[in-house]
Design an enzyme around this catalytic site. Structure first.
Site, mmCIF file in Angstrom:
data_model
loop_
_atom_site.group_PDB
_atom_site.id
_atom_site.type_symbol
_atom_site.label_atom_id
_atom_site.label_comp_id
_atom_site.label_asym_id
_atom_site.label_seq_id
_atom_site.Cartn_x
_atom_site.Cartn_y
_atom_site.Cartn_z
ATOM 1 N N CYS A 52 0.835 -1.196 0.000
ATOM 2 C CA CYS A 52 0.000 0.000 0.000
ATOM 3 C C CYS A 52 0.875 1.254 0.000
ATOM 4 O O CYS A 52 1.763 1.387 0.842
ATOM 5 C CB CYS A 52 -0.877 -0.010 1.253
ATOM 6 N N CYS A 54 0.068 4.199 0.872
ATOM 7 C CA CYS A 54 -0.227 5.172 1.930
ATOM 8 C C CYS A 54 -0.114 4.558 3.314
ATOM 9 O O CYS A 54 -0.723 5.045 4.263
ATOM 10 C CB CYS A 54 -1.561 5.859 1.692
ATOM 11 N N CYS A 69 -1.625 -4.788 -1.373
ATOM 12 C CA CYS A 69 -2.922 -4.463 -1.958
ATOM 13 C C CYS A 69 -3.524 -5.696 -2.649
ATOM 14 O O CYS A 69 -2.837 -6.315 -3.458
ATOM 15 C CB CYS A 69 -2.759 -3.328 -2.967
ATOM 16 N N CYS A 71 -5.159 -4.752 0.827
ATOM 17 C CA CYS A 71 -4.749 -4.916 2.224
ATOM 18 C C CYS A 71 -5.873 -5.542 3.053
ATOM 19 O O CYS A 71 -7.030 -5.581 2.630
ATOM 20 C CB CYS A 71 -4.378 -3.551 2.799
ATOM 21 N N CYS A 84 -11.372 2.908 0.525
ATOM 22 C CA CYS A 84 -10.206 2.448 1.280
ATOM 23 C C CYS A 84 -9.333 3.655 1.616
ATOM 24 O O CYS A 84 -9.520 4.739 1.068
ATOM 25 C CB CYS A 84 -9.443 1.368 0.501
HETATM 26 S S1 SF4 Z 1 -6.916 -1.573 -0.814
HETATM 27 FE FE1 SF4 Z 1 -6.563 0.645 -0.746
HETATM 28 S S2 SF4 Z 1 -5.740 1.031 1.276
HETATM 29 FE FE2 SF4 Z 1 -5.561 -1.161 0.893
HETATM 30 S S3 SF4 Z 1 -3.550 -1.475 0.010
HETATM 31 FE FE3 SF4 Z 1 -4.927 -1.191 -1.681
HETATM 32 S S4 SF4 Z 1 -4.819 0.975 -2.107
HETATM 33 FE FE4 SF4 Z 1 -3.989 0.719 -0.064
#
Ligand code: SF4
Length: 93
Positions: A52, A54, A69, A71, A84
């Site tokens: 991810c 972020c 991802c 996640c 998300c």
């Molecule tokens: S689902 Fe969204 S928050 Fe989770 S890893 Fe992927 S991009 Fe990041």
């Protein structure tokens, strides 16, 4: 060696398929979407897996697996917040 653009296309294709399968949609803001996709692509190039963009990579394989991802947090976040944490996936088709 893949170019960043090619890696981004792979990530985009994953995200589109995953969203369709789960009944989500991708961020409708194409600039924001591109930023998340680029973040995932860069991490994929650097680490071999799409961590991810972020979240913080701790350097602990077991812990870090949770933030590949998609996640482990995204479903709860989408239910609760509508998207998300990275705003890649949004609730609803
Ligand atoms: S689902 Fe969204 S928050 Fe989770 S890893 Fe992927 S991009 Fe990041």
């Amino acid at each position: 060696m893949m170019t960043l653009e090619e890696t981004k296309e792979k990530v985009r294709s994953y995200a589109e398929k995953y969203a369709a399968k789960k009944g989500f949609h991708l961020n409708p803001n194409s600039e924001e979407l591109d930023m998340v996709i680029e973040g995932l692509a860069k991490r994929r190039e650097q680490y071999g897996v799409q961590y991810c963009p972020c979240r913080i990579i701790l350097g602990d394989k077991t812990e870090d697996r949770k933030i590949i991802c998609p996640c482990i947090y995204h479903e709860e976040e989408i239910q609760r917040d509508g998207s998300c944490h990275c705003e890649l996936f949004f609730k609803g088709e």
